[in-house]
Design a protein around this motif. Sequence first.
Motif, PDB file in Angstrom:
ATOM      1  N   VAL A  17       0.843  -1.194  -0.075  1.00  0.00           N
ATOM      2  CA  VAL A  17       0.069  -0.010  -0.109  1.00  0.00           C
ATOM      3  C   VAL A  17       0.783   1.221  -0.187  1.00  0.00           C
ATOM      4  CG1 VAL A  17      -1.784   1.145   1.172  1.00  0.00           C
ATOM      5  CG2 VAL A  17      -1.841  -1.387   1.443  1.00  0.00           C
ATOM      6  N   THR A  18       0.880   2.096  -1.241  1.00  0.00           N
ATOM      7  CA  THR A  18       1.629   3.081  -1.335  1.00  0.00           C
ATOM      8  C   THR A  18       1.327   4.272  -0.648  1.00  0.00           C
ATOM      9  OG1 THR A  18       3.014   4.210  -2.714  1.00  0.00           O
ATOM     10  CG2 THR A  18       0.993   3.501  -3.558  1.00  0.00           C
ATOM     11  N   TYR A  19       2.169   5.358  -0.543  1.00  0.00           N
ATOM     12  CA  TYR A  19       1.910   6.520  -0.124  1.00  0.00           C
ATOM     13  C   TYR A  19       1.159   7.359  -1.309  1.00  0.00           C
ATOM     14  CZ  TYR A  19       3.239   8.053   4.692  1.00  0.00           C
ATOM     15  OH  TYR A  19       3.266   8.031   5.829  1.00  0.00           O
ATOM     16  N   GLY A  20       1.333   7.000  -2.534  1.00  0.00           N
ATOM     17  CA  GLY A  20       0.768   7.548  -3.493  1.00  0.00           C
ATOM     18  C   GLY A  20       1.814   8.554  -4.313  1.00  0.00           C
ATOM     19  N   ALA A  21       1.779   9.207  -5.229  1.00  0.00           N
ATOM     20  CA  ALA A  21       2.427  10.205  -6.011  1.00  0.00           C
ATOM     21  C   ALA A  21       2.924  11.227  -4.876  1.00  0.00           C
ATOM     22  CB  ALA A  21       1.865  10.632  -7.229  1.00  0.00           C
ATOM     23  N   ALA A  22       4.470  11.321  -5.030  1.00  0.00           N
ATOM     24  CA  ALA A  22       4.920  12.495  -3.938  1.00  0.00           C
ATOM     25  C   ALA A  22       4.288  12.323  -2.445  1.00  0.00           C
ATOM     26  CB  ALA A  22       4.450  13.787  -4.427  1.00  0.00           C
ATOM     27  N   GLY A  23       3.839  11.218  -2.301  1.00  0.00           N
ATOM     28  CA  GLY A  23       3.577  11.236  -0.698  1.00  0.00           C
ATOM     29  C   GLY A  23       2.166  11.840  -0.453  1.00  0.00           C
ATOM     30  N   ASN A  24       1.216  12.051  -1.371  1.00  0.00           N
ATOM     31  CA  ASN A  24       0.060  12.853  -1.127  1.00  0.00           C
ATOM     32  C   ASN A  24      -0.956  12.224  -0.313  1.00  0.00           C
ATOM     33  OD1 ASN A  24       1.226  14.935  -2.635  1.00  0.00           O
ATOM     34  ND2 ASN A  24       0.504  14.147  -4.456  1.00  0.00           N
ATOM     35  N   THR A  25      -0.931  10.843   0.110  1.00  0.00           N
ATOM     36  CA  THR A  25      -2.248  10.087   0.642  1.00  0.00           C
ATOM     37  C   THR A  25      -1.714   9.397   1.510  1.00  0.00           C
ATOM     38  OG1 THR A  25      -2.008   8.442  -0.867  1.00  0.00           O
ATOM     39  CG2 THR A  25      -3.410  10.228  -1.745  1.00  0.00           C
ATOM     40  N   PRO A  26      -0.927  10.033   2.726  1.00  0.00           N
ATOM     41  CA  PRO A  26      -0.375   9.253   3.940  1.00  0.00           C
ATOM     42  C   PRO A  26      -1.847   8.572   4.696  1.00  0.00           C
ATOM     43  CG  PRO A  26      -0.268  11.350   4.313  1.00  0.00           C
ATOM     44  CD  PRO A  26      -0.482  11.119   2.919  1.00  0.00           C
ATOM     45  N   HIS A  27      -2.761   9.337   5.083  1.00  0.00           N
ATOM     46  CA  HIS A  27      -3.983   9.065   5.922  1.00  0.00           C
ATOM     47  C   HIS A  27      -4.689   8.018   5.167  1.00  0.00           C
ATOM     48  CE1 HIS A  27      -2.293  12.082   8.427  1.00  0.00           C
ATOM     49  NE2 HIS A  27      -2.553  13.023   7.627  1.00  0.00           N
ATOM     50  N   PHE A  28      -4.764   8.109   3.909  1.00  0.00           N
ATOM     51  CA  PHE A  28      -5.508   6.919   3.076  1.00  0.00           C
ATOM     52  C   PHE A  28      -4.406   5.886   3.115  1.00  0.00           C
ATOM     53  CE2 PHE A  28      -6.636   4.842  -1.087  1.00  0.00           C
ATOM     54  CZ  PHE A  28      -7.719   4.423  -0.535  1.00  0.00           C
ATOM     55  N   THR A  29      -3.314   5.837   2.876  1.00  0.00           N
ATOM     56  CA  THR A  29      -2.349   4.715   3.076  1.00  0.00           C
ATOM     57  C   THR A  29      -2.705   3.647   4.442  1.00  0.00           C
ATOM     58  OG1 THR A  29      -0.673   5.683   1.723  1.00  0.00           O
ATOM     59  CG2 THR A  29      -0.032   3.774   3.064  1.00  0.00           C
ATOM     60  N   ARG A  30      -2.681   4.517   5.527  1.00  0.00           N
ATOM     61  CA  ARG A  30      -2.833   3.790   6.973  1.00  0.00           C
ATOM     62  C   ARG A  30      -4.318   3.228   6.923  1.00  0.00           C
ATOM     63  NH1 ARG A  30       0.211   8.202   7.991  1.00  0.00           N
ATOM     64  NH2 ARG A  30      -1.293   9.815   8.559  1.00  0.00           N
ATOM     65  N   GLU A  31      -5.296   3.954   6.324  1.00  0.00           N
ATOM     66  CA  GLU A  31      -6.931   3.325   6.442  1.00  0.00           C
ATOM     67  C   GLU A  31      -6.745   2.349   5.355  1.00  0.00           C
ATOM     68  OE1 GLU A  31      -9.461   6.503   5.248  1.00  0.00           O
ATOM     69  OE2 GLU A  31      -8.452   7.824   6.849  1.00  0.00           O
ATOM     70  N   LEU A  32      -6.038   2.258   4.319  1.00  0.00           N
ATOM     71  CA  LEU A  32      -6.197   1.160   3.527  1.00  0.00           C
ATOM     72  C   LEU A  32      -5.262  -0.100   3.986  1.00  0.00           C
ATOM     73  CD1 LEU A  32      -7.341  -0.195   0.725  1.00  0.00           C
ATOM     74  CD2 LEU A  32      -5.174   1.000  -0.423  1.00  0.00           C
ATOM     75  N   SER A  33      -4.255   0.178   4.654  1.00  0.00           N
ATOM     76  CA  SER A  33      -3.684  -1.022   5.263  1.00  0.00           C
ATOM     77  C   SER A  33      -4.257  -1.518   6.203  1.00  0.00           C
ATOM     78  CB  SER A  33      -2.197  -0.448   5.760  1.00  0.00           C
ATOM     79  OG  SER A  33      -1.325   0.259   4.714  1.00  0.00           O
ATOM     80  N   GLN A  34      -5.118  -1.031   7.163  1.00  0.00           N
ATOM     81  CA  GLN A  34      -6.193  -1.398   7.976  1.00  0.00           C
ATOM     82  C   GLN A  34      -7.095  -2.276   7.436  1.00  0.00           C
ATOM     83  OE1 GLN A  34      -7.094   2.190  10.126  1.00  0.00           O
ATOM     84  NE2 GLN A  34      -5.127   2.265  11.099  1.00  0.00           N
ATOM     85  N   THR A  35      -7.557  -1.890   6.325  1.00  0.00           N
ATOM     86  CA  THR A  35      -8.689  -2.491   5.578  1.00  0.00           C
ATOM     87  C   THR A  35      -8.074  -3.942   5.062  1.00  0.00           C
ATOM     88  OG1 THR A  35      -9.672  -0.394   4.994  1.00  0.00           O
ATOM     89  CG2 THR A  35     -10.511  -2.344   3.712  1.00  0.00           C
ATOM     90  N   VAL A  36      -6.911  -3.900   4.337  1.00  0.00           N
ATOM     91  CA  VAL A  36      -6.165  -5.004   3.914  1.00  0.00           C
ATOM     92  C   VAL A  36      -6.299  -6.205   4.861  1.00  0.00           C
ATOM     93  CG1 VAL A  36      -4.013  -5.995   2.987  1.00  0.00           C
ATOM     94  CG2 VAL A  36      -5.270  -3.905   1.739  1.00  0.00           C
ATOM     95  N   GLN A  37      -5.541  -5.426   6.045  1.00  0.00           N
ATOM     96  CA  GLN A  37      -5.287  -6.443   7.243  1.00  0.00           C
ATOM     97  C   GLN A  37      -6.421  -7.104   7.958  1.00  0.00           C
ATOM     98  OE1 GLN A  37      -1.934  -6.431   8.027  1.00  0.00           O
ATOM     99  NE2 GLN A  37      -2.016  -7.780   9.124  1.00  0.00           N
ATOM    100  N   ALA A  38      -7.713  -6.218   7.764  1.00  0.00           N
ATOM    101  CA  ALA A  38      -8.886  -6.703   8.388  1.00  0.00           C
ATOM    102  C   ALA A  38      -9.516  -7.957   7.399  1.00  0.00           C
ATOM    103  CB  ALA A  38      -9.918  -5.724   8.525  1.00  0.00           C
ATOM    104  N   GLU A  39      -8.692  -8.213   6.279  1.00  0.00           N
ATOM    105  CA  GLU A  39      -9.274  -9.103   5.225  1.00  0.00           C
ATOM    106  C   GLU A  39      -8.256 -10.427   5.500  1.00  0.00           C
ATOM    107  OE1 GLU A  39     -11.996  -9.404   3.378  1.00  0.00           O
ATOM    108  OE2 GLU A  39     -12.825  -7.444   4.054  1.00  0.00           O
TER     109      GLU A  39
END
Length: 179
Positions: A17-39
């Motif tokens: 789960v990347t931070y996105g281009a130029a690190g623009n989406t750090p909070h989304f990265t954490r949320e998405l990582s948590q969603t992946v882990q929950a699966e």
Amino acid sequence: KQVVREIAALRPAYVSVTYGAAGNTPHFTRELSQTVQAENVPALAHLTCINDTVSRIGEVLDELAQAGVTNVLALRGDIPPGASFPTGDHFEHAAELIAYVKARGGFCIGAACYPEGHPEAANRAADLAYLKQKVDAGVDFLTTQLFFDNATLYHFMLRALKAGIDVPIGAGVMPVINA
């Protein structure tokens, strides 16, 4: 969440789960990582020096650990064009971030490597010396940038072994982007 469920149904070894281009989406990265882990699929959450302060990185690691995410890919990150970096309370290099995460404990730490050399490196020998610093700081595994010739990877892996780099190296899929 539906896309994560569909990917999880394929039972991948992990989801990066990347931070996105130029690190623009750090909070989304954490949320998405948590969603992946929950699966019940291990998430590999990217963590970059450019996006968060040292103190904020500590908070991010706490949030990831609380969600059961124990794998991070520690990166400096791409510096946006025209940006001044580092500023204030930031790590300047990935090796510093890696040492910080390692000292906190509880995480499997990955880092990037460049079979064709990092675009900012003076030469391949200097790039390999810096990679050794990352490994010595506590890296558990490395993942490469994109390459098109398998011989490039094999030569790189041989040079890495000769330099004392003995952690697993996996072939990655992200191209080096020169802005």
